[in-house]
Scaffold this active site. Structure first.
Site, PDB file in Angstrom:
ATOM      1  N   TYR A 238     142.776 -14.320  11.362  1.00  0.00           N
ATOM      2  CA  TYR A 238     143.113 -14.509   9.942  1.00  0.00           C
ATOM      3  C   TYR A 238     142.620 -13.333   9.110  1.00  0.00           C
ATOM      4  O   TYR A 238     143.353 -12.772   8.294  1.00  0.00           O
ATOM      5  CB  TYR A 238     142.499 -15.824   9.449  1.00  0.00           C
TER       6      TYR A 238
ATOM      7  N   LYS B 186     144.872 -10.644   6.977  1.00  0.00           N
ATOM      8  CA  LYS B 186     144.813 -10.526   5.514  1.00  0.00           C
ATOM      9  C   LYS B 186     144.369  -9.136   5.084  1.00  0.00           C
ATOM     10  O   LYS B 186     144.817  -8.626   4.047  1.00  0.00           O
ATOM     11  CB  LYS B 186     143.901 -11.606   4.936  1.00  0.00           C
TER      12      LYS B 186
END
Ligand SMILES: NC(=O)c1ccc[n+]([C@@H]2O[C@H](COP(=O)([O-])OP(=O)(O)OC[C@H]3O[C@@H](n4cnc5c(N)ncnc54)[C@H](O)[C@@H]3O)[C@@H](O)[C@H]2O)c1
Length: 260
Positions: A163, A167
């Protein structure tokens, strides 16, 4: 006379992952600011039900809009879907790359499937949606592309390897696209939310309320999770004529998480 620089009247927007959570709030918020809005999400019965509610709220705001299927990780479907969206709305001025997933696991236990699922949705999907949108925006010399990154683009968090990588990648991809597309009148920016109460966040967090509050007390000066509606103003700004000189920027809206 009221300030008109944030008025989105006449603009046409697509928000991905708009069946619930932040995407639904942004789709409705853009409509309340004057835009006509297409809301897309996964081709599932649950997502279609969520989209129906989002579209009802867009109509309640007095704007045109519709829902459509779009799995952003299915790259072959992205271009044709965005062309249909532009045809249905009468153009495409604003793309909000919101669709995203999270899979929490210690780095030692992350599987290739975990990694690919997160990167394919959060980073690859966002890139190909941006590319397809830019192709539609360039002939008109105007565009606003806004990707929902995270405060975790800037700082790490345990058990979030894929994640955080996705990002951070999305934040720097934003800068590259801003450089390449400025000459076409397209701005490319990202928003970095902090912890925001949404169905996806709640489903991924098995901790009890005391454990959550203990973390927020240390990590988040705001002292609480945010509501999705607290991100709407940032999206309206980045979508507006006011933001014509704002490009390649990660606008962090994180309750102070990254200020510590
Ligand atoms: N909630 C938070 O605390 C938080 C913080 C920072 C960033 N974000 C980001 O904001 C975005 C929205 O998060 P949320 O909390 O509202 O999540 P959510 O899980 O509540 O909603 C996400 C939506 O995206 C859809 N989606 C998932 N995969 C998709 C795909 N391949 N194609 C199209 N749609 C897909 C889901 O069906 C769902 O409707 C995500 O990119 C997330 O990473 C959320």
């Amino acid at each position: 006379m009221p300030y008109s620089g944030l008025d989105l009247t006449g603009r046409k927007a697509l928000v991905t992952g708009a069946a619930r959570g932040i995407g639904a709030a942004l789709a409705v918020g853009l409509a309340q600011a004057g835009a006509d809005v297409a809301a897309s999400d996964l081709p599932t019965a649950t997502a279609r039900a969520g989209l129906a509610d989002t579209v009802r709220r867009i109509h309640d705001a007095g704007r045109a809009g519709f829902g459509c299927d779009l799995d952003v990780s299915d790259v072959a479907s992205v271009g044709p879907t965005l062309e249909r969206v532009a045809s249905g709305l009468g153009g495409l001025d604003i793309l909000v790359n919101n669709a995203g997933i999270r899979r929490r696991a210690p780095a030692l236990e992350v599987t290739e499937d975990d990694w690919d699922a997160v990167l394919d949705t959060n980073l690859k999907g966002a890139f190909f949606c941006a590319q397809a949108a830019a192709r539609l925006m360039i002939p008109h010399g105007f565009g606003r592309i806004i990707s929902i990154s995270s405060q975790l683009a800037l700082v790490g968090a345990p058990h979030r390897a894929a994640y955080c990588a996705s990002k951070a990648g999305l934040a720097n991809l934003t800068r590259v696209l801003a450089l390449e597309w400025a000459e076409y009148g397209i701005t490319v920016n990202a928003i970095g939310p902090g912890p925001t109460t949404t169905p996806g966040l709640l489903a991924a967090d098995a901790r009890d309320a005391d454990a959550v509050q203990a973390e927020l007390s240390v990590k988040m000066p705001l002292g609480r999770r945010m509501d999705a509606e607290e991100l709407v103003g940032a999206a309206i700004y980045l979508a507006s004529d006011s933001a014509g000189a704002t490009t390649g920027h990660l606008l962090v809206v994180d309750g102070g998480w990254t200020a510590i």
